[in-house]
Design a protein around this motif. Structure first.
Motif, PDB file in Angstrom:
ATOM      1  N   UNK A 199     -12.860 -28.914 107.933  1.00 12.27           N
ATOM      2  CA  UNK A 199     -11.843 -29.871 107.510  1.00 12.27           C
ATOM      3  C   UNK A 199     -10.573 -29.148 107.084  1.00 12.27           C
ATOM      4  N   UNK A 200     -10.723 -28.014 106.411  1.00 14.09           N
ATOM      5  CA  UNK A 200      -9.547 -27.263 105.962  1.00 14.09           C
ATOM      6  C   UNK A 200      -8.782 -26.678 107.140  1.00 14.09           C
ATOM      7  N   UNK A 201      -9.483 -26.342 108.217  1.00  9.12           N
ATOM      8  CA  UNK A 201      -8.775 -25.836 109.397  1.00  9.12           C
ATOM      9  C   UNK A 201      -7.889 -26.927 109.988  1.00  9.12           C
ATOM     10  N   UNK A 202      -8.402 -28.152 110.001  1.00  8.77           N
ATOM     11  CA  UNK A 202      -7.588 -29.269 110.493  1.00  8.77           C
ATOM     12  C   UNK A 202      -6.405 -29.515 109.565  1.00  8.77           C
ATOM     13  N   UNK A 203      -6.669 -29.551 108.256  1.00 13.79           N
ATOM     14  CA  UNK A 203      -5.593 -29.762 107.298  1.00 13.79           C
ATOM     15  C   UNK A 203      -4.582 -28.619 107.341  1.00 13.79           C
ATOM     16  N   UNK A 208      -3.301 -27.186 109.840  1.00  9.87           N
ATOM     17  CA  UNK A 208      -2.256 -27.445 110.832  1.00  9.87           C
ATOM     18  C   UNK A 208      -1.108 -28.203 110.174  1.00  9.87           C
ATOM     19  N   UNK A 209      -1.432 -29.222 109.388  1.00 10.13           N
ATOM     20  CA  UNK A 209      -0.395 -29.995 108.702  1.00 10.13           C
ATOM     21  C   UNK A 209       0.299 -29.168 107.628  1.00 10.13           C
ATOM     22  N   UNK A 210      -0.444 -28.318 106.936  1.00  9.52           N
ATOM     23  CA  UNK A 210       0.190 -27.457 105.921  1.00  9.52           C
ATOM     24  C   UNK A 210       1.181 -26.500 106.564  1.00  9.52           C
ATOM     25  N   UNK A 211       0.784 -25.903 107.683  1.00  7.63           N
ATOM     26  CA  UNK A 211       1.700 -24.982 108.375  1.00  7.63           C
ATOM     27  C   UNK A 211       2.941 -25.721 108.850  1.00  7.63           C
TER      28      UNK A 211
END
Length: 208
Positions: free
Chosen positions: A132-136, A138-141
């Motif tokens: 889940x953090x890998x998906x999130x 993308x938005x953080x970057x």
């Protein structure tokens, strides 16, 4: 070693058992919801014995976590691909990530329900949390890149932006899929998400 069902269905090799159960569970989740079936029913759907699932899962909840984990891995892959697809501007790349979010939900309702609507504890499962953090991430970057032109002291937290856009995306999914109350709107789900995201980013001063 092979597992065969007591219903005479096609047997599965042991190495494919976990995948077979996950695939069977996707259909059950879509048809009955995450609480509407038993582990034994998932086994029957997969064509294996009632005892077979216990080789990989301690119960239905753990099976649903397995579905959610695979879903988050696919989801993260698709968001990363959308972000890195050679867009002309950061904003168009950001919007592409939003479209990828909606597209995943449309195409993978079983995964989406397991991930976000089944009550699984993401924080309580390290593998789920990482996916889940890998998906999130993308938005953080994307948020960090969009805010890079602002002075450091005026940049909003990237995690906050990521969570807000994630929540907005989830809301659009609910409006346009669960009973489709948004189906009567004069705009599409993609247009609603893009316009809402643009208003939000403009309010933060990330775009003009």
């Amino acid at each position: 070693m092979r597992e065969t069902s007591d219903q005479g269905r096609r047997p599965y090799h042991h190495g494919n058992l976990r995948e077979a159960l996950i695939e069977a569970t996707l259909g059950l989740i879509e048809a009955k919801g995450p609480l509407g079936f038993t582990l034994a029913e998932a086994a029957r759907q997969a064509g294996v014995s009632a005892a077979a699932p216990y080789r990989h899962f301690r119960g239905r909840d753990e099976l649903i976590e397995g579905v959610a984990l695979k879903g988050f891995e696919i989801f993260a892959d698709q968001l990363e691909a959308a972000w890195n697809d050679g867009h002309p501007t950061l904003l168009t790349a950001f919007f592409a990530v939003g479209r990828a979010y909606l597209d995943f939900a449309r195409r993978n309702p079983g995964y989406y329900i397991a991930m976000f609507e089944s009550g699984v504890s993401i924080a309580g499962n390290p593998d789920l949390a990482r996916a889940a953090d890998r998906a999130m991430g993308v938005l953080r970057e994307a948020a960090e890149r969009l805010a890079a032109h602002l002075p450091p002291g005026k940049r909003p937290p990237s995690g906050m932006i990521a969570n807000h856009v994630w929540a907005l995306s989830h809301g659009v999914v609910e409006l346009f899929t669960r009973g489709a109350p948004g189906a009567r709107a004069p705009y599409s789900a993609d247009e609603m998400l893009e316009s809402g995201t643009a208003i939000y980013l403009r309010g933060l001063g990330l775009i003009s």
